[in-house]
Design a protein around this motif. Structure first.
Motif, PDB file in Angstrom:
ATOM      1  N   ASP A 126      74.971  -5.748  17.281  1.00  0.00           N
ATOM      2  CA  ASP A 126      75.310  -4.863  18.351  1.00  0.00           C
ATOM      3  C   ASP A 126      74.427  -4.345  19.271  1.00  0.00           C
ATOM      4  OD1 ASP A 126      77.961  -4.577  17.231  1.00  0.00           O
ATOM      5  OD2 ASP A 126      77.300  -3.225  15.677  1.00  0.00           O
ATOM      6  N   VAL A 127      73.184  -4.117  18.845  1.00  0.00           N
ATOM      7  CA  VAL A 127      71.932  -3.790  19.762  1.00  0.00           C
ATOM      8  C   VAL A 127      71.651  -5.015  20.580  1.00  0.00           C
ATOM      9  CG1 VAL A 127      69.746  -3.042  19.791  1.00  0.00           C
ATOM     10  CG2 VAL A 127      71.161  -2.078  18.012  1.00  0.00           C
ATOM     11  N   ALA A 128      71.487  -6.200  19.760  1.00  0.00           N
ATOM     12  CA  ALA A 128      71.239  -7.437  20.597  1.00  0.00           C
ATOM     13  C   ALA A 128      72.158  -7.726  21.598  1.00  0.00           C
ATOM     14  CB  ALA A 128      71.420  -8.586  19.783  1.00  0.00           C
ATOM     15  N   THR A 129      73.474  -7.435  21.425  1.00  0.00           N
ATOM     16  CA  THR A 129      74.828  -7.457  22.369  1.00  0.00           C
ATOM     17  C   THR A 129      74.536  -6.591  23.465  1.00  0.00           C
ATOM     18  OG1 THR A 129      76.412  -8.347  20.811  1.00  0.00           O
ATOM     19  CG2 THR A 129      77.049  -7.727  22.807  1.00  0.00           C
ATOM     20  N   ALA A 130      74.309  -5.436  23.227  1.00  0.00           N
ATOM     21  CA  ALA A 130      74.117  -4.362  24.222  1.00  0.00           C
ATOM     22  C   ALA A 130      72.718  -4.341  25.296  1.00  0.00           C
ATOM     23  CB  ALA A 130      73.961  -3.034  23.691  1.00  0.00           C
ATOM     24  N   ALA A 131      71.826  -5.161  24.596  1.00  0.00           N
ATOM     25  CA  ALA A 131      70.512  -5.555  25.237  1.00  0.00           C
ATOM     26  C   ALA A 131      70.454  -6.785  26.087  1.00  0.00           C
ATOM     27  CB  ALA A 131      69.257  -5.292  24.436  1.00  0.00           C
ATOM     28  N   GLN A 132      71.366  -7.622  25.588  1.00  0.00           N
ATOM     29  CA  GLN A 132      71.499  -9.031  26.228  1.00  0.00           C
ATOM     30  C   GLN A 132      70.300  -9.987  25.617  1.00  0.00           C
ATOM     31  OE1 GLN A 132      72.568  -9.738  30.034  1.00  0.00           O
ATOM     32  NE2 GLN A 132      73.636  -7.754  30.226  1.00  0.00           N
ATOM     33  N   VAL A 133      69.793  -9.706  24.550  1.00  0.00           N
ATOM     34  CA  VAL A 133      68.675 -10.448  23.708  1.00  0.00           C
ATOM     35  C   VAL A 133      69.190 -11.221  22.533  1.00  0.00           C
ATOM     36  CG1 VAL A 133      67.028  -9.007  25.136  1.00  0.00           C
ATOM     37  CG2 VAL A 133      67.743  -8.732  22.625  1.00  0.00           C
ATOM     38  N   ASP A 134      68.516 -11.692  21.788  1.00  0.00           N
ATOM     39  CA  ASP A 134      69.247 -12.461  20.535  1.00  0.00           C
ATOM     40  C   ASP A 134      68.939 -11.646  19.314  1.00  0.00           C
ATOM     41  OD1 ASP A 134      67.171 -13.967  18.451  1.00  0.00           O
ATOM     42  OD2 ASP A 134      66.232 -13.567  20.217  1.00  0.00           O
ATOM     43  N   GLU A 135      69.487 -11.601  18.395  1.00  0.00           N
ATOM     44  CA  GLU A 135      69.501 -10.655  17.284  1.00  0.00           C
ATOM     45  C   GLU A 135      68.007 -10.502  16.454  1.00  0.00           C
ATOM     46  OE1 GLU A 135      72.180  -9.652  13.254  1.00  0.00           O
ATOM     47  OE2 GLU A 135      72.671 -11.381  14.558  1.00  0.00           O
ATOM     48  N   LYS A 136      67.646 -11.930  16.402  1.00  0.00           N
ATOM     49  CA  LYS A 136      66.280 -11.996  15.356  1.00  0.00           C
ATOM     50  C   LYS A 136      65.283 -11.287  16.440  1.00  0.00           C
ATOM     51  CE  LYS A 136      64.787 -16.042  15.254  1.00  0.00           C
ATOM     52  NZ  LYS A 136      64.960 -17.352  14.687  1.00  0.00           N
ATOM     53  N   THR A 137      65.200 -11.388  17.753  1.00  0.00           N
ATOM     54  CA  THR A 137      64.194 -10.374  18.433  1.00  0.00           C
ATOM     55  C   THR A 137      64.338  -8.823  18.372  1.00  0.00           C
ATOM     56  OG1 THR A 137      64.155 -12.204  20.316  1.00  0.00           O
ATOM     57  CG2 THR A 137      63.767  -9.922  20.902  1.00  0.00           C
ATOM     58  N   VAL A 138      65.541  -8.255  18.330  1.00  0.00           N
ATOM     59  CA  VAL A 138      65.893  -6.963  17.996  1.00  0.00           C
ATOM     60  C   VAL A 138      65.302  -6.872  16.724  1.00  0.00           C
ATOM     61  CG1 VAL A 138      67.647  -5.215  17.359  1.00  0.00           C
ATOM     62  CG2 VAL A 138      67.826  -6.900  19.288  1.00  0.00           C
ATOM     63  N   GLN A 139      65.693  -7.584  15.600  1.00  0.00           N
ATOM     64  CA  GLN A 139      65.154  -7.302  14.197  1.00  0.00           C
ATOM     65  C   GLN A 139      63.661  -7.200  14.117  1.00  0.00           C
ATOM     66  OE1 GLN A 139      66.985 -10.301  12.063  1.00  0.00           O
ATOM     67  NE2 GLN A 139      68.358  -9.334  11.089  1.00  0.00           N
ATOM     68  N   ARG A 140      62.901  -8.158  14.852  1.00  0.00           N
ATOM     69  CA  ARG A 140      61.350  -8.072  14.741  1.00  0.00           C
ATOM     70  C   ARG A 140      60.814  -7.123  15.605  1.00  0.00           C
ATOM     71  NH1 ARG A 140      60.596 -14.764  15.503  1.00  0.00           N
ATOM     72  NH2 ARG A 140      61.109 -15.037  13.313  1.00  0.00           N
ATOM     73  N   PHE A 141      61.526  -6.565  16.515  1.00  0.00           N
ATOM     74  CA  PHE A 141      61.067  -5.360  17.300  1.00  0.00           C
ATOM     75  C   PHE A 141      61.146  -4.142  16.481  1.00  0.00           C
ATOM     76  CE2 PHE A 141      61.443  -1.857  20.552  1.00  0.00           C
ATOM     77  CZ  PHE A 141      60.064  -2.083  21.079  1.00  0.00           C
ATOM     78  N   PHE A 142      62.136  -3.958  15.733  1.00  0.00           N
ATOM     79  CA  PHE A 142      62.555  -2.834  14.629  1.00  0.00           C
ATOM     80  C   PHE A 142      61.597  -2.875  13.694  1.00  0.00           C
ATOM     81  CE2 PHE A 142      66.344  -1.743  17.240  1.00  0.00           C
ATOM     82  CZ  PHE A 142      66.798  -0.846  16.497  1.00  0.00           C
ATOM     83  N   TYR A 143      61.013  -4.143  13.287  1.00  0.00           N
ATOM     84  CA  TYR A 143      60.150  -4.029  11.989  1.00  0.00           C
ATOM     85  C   TYR A 143      58.532  -3.978  12.663  1.00  0.00           C
ATOM     86  CZ  TYR A 143      64.033  -6.353   9.466  1.00  0.00           C
ATOM     87  OH  TYR A 143      65.090  -6.821   9.107  1.00  0.00           O
ATOM     88  N   GLY A 144      58.452  -3.708  13.918  1.00  0.00           N
ATOM     89  CA  GLY A 144      57.259  -3.461  14.356  1.00  0.00           C
ATOM     90  C   GLY A 144      56.352  -4.606  14.929  1.00  0.00           C
TER      91      GLY A 144
END
Length: 236
Positions: free
Chosen positions: A39-57
């Motif tokens: 859902d975050v990736a969709t809202a940000a227009q980036v891919d899901e893996k990018t979101v996960q890695r950013f969340f992981y620091g």
């Protein structure tokens, strides 16, 4: 398969990671459930893996970081060390400003799909398969798209792969490359050379060394490789 190149970027602080998680948990999707990384990736227009890695620091490109943060209604300095953020170069600042102004992320400039496949409007009733394939491809940093669709009997694997690739040209900023399994190495070099090292002569290298050189000099960002006509995935 997908391949990620490491790049310089910014990372969320420990406090910033907590703010990201809290903001994600406070939002509800259309099913009334807390937002997922998808859902975050969709809202940000980036891919899901990018979101996960950013969340992981993990460090991510500045334009991706600010897109993710703004999708959660946070300020970038709440998530990233202000000193690190303020050290951004003028060039990077211009890119971030473009994202801040909600300029859509442009499709990758590196792709060779040409006119493969049918028109999107003819590809009906298959959205859930595209979503399933995307989730499968996000589970590992490197997978084969042919393996990802094994078991989806009767779905038309080649057409599914084409439509997925077309739909995610903005996701895979490092490129989308369609390659035949029986001539993988030479076609990979043929794809990469004009984009990434047009003046370099690789004739003195072996096929394996040429492929390695390609990866070492590839553009930053997620890369989607579609290997066509793989007869035995385990051997590849």
């Amino acid at each position: 398969m997908t391949k990620t190149r490491k790049s310089r970027g910014v990372r969320a602080t420990e406090t910033g990671r907590q703010k990201l998680l809290q903001a994600k948990a406070s939002r509800r999707n259309e099913k009334g459930k807390p937002w997922t990384y998808f859902d975050v990736a969709t809202a940000a227009q980036v891919d899901e893996k990018t979101v996960q890695r950013f969340f992981y620091g993990k460090p991510k490109d500045r334009e991706y970081a600010i897109a993710i943060v703004q999708a959660l209604d946070l300020d970038i300095t709440e998530v990233v060390d202000p000193n690190e953020w303020n050290s951004v170069t003028q060039t990077s600042a211009s890119v971030s400003e473009s994202v801040t102004n909600n300029t859509p992320i442009q499709p990758t400039a590196y792709e060779n799909l040409s006119r493969k496949g049918i028109q999107r409007q003819q590809f009906k009733g298959r959205d859930h398969e595209l979503t399933d394939l995307h989730h499968l491809l996000q589970q590992n940093p490197q997978v084969a798209i042919t393996a990802a669709v094994v078991g989806m009997g009767g779905v038309g694997k080649t057409e599914l792969a084409i439509q997925y690739a077309r739909e995610h040209l903005t996701t895979y900023q490092g490129g989308v490359c369609w390659l035949p399994a029986n001539d993988f190495a030479s076609k990979l070099v043929e794809f990469a050379r004009p984009y990434f090292f047009p003046s370099i002569n690789l004739d003195n290298l072996s096929p394996v060394e040429r492929v390695r050189y390609c990866w070492q000099h590839w553009a930053e960002g997620e890369v989607l490789l579609i290997v066509d006509n793989v007869t035995n995935y385990k051997q590849h």
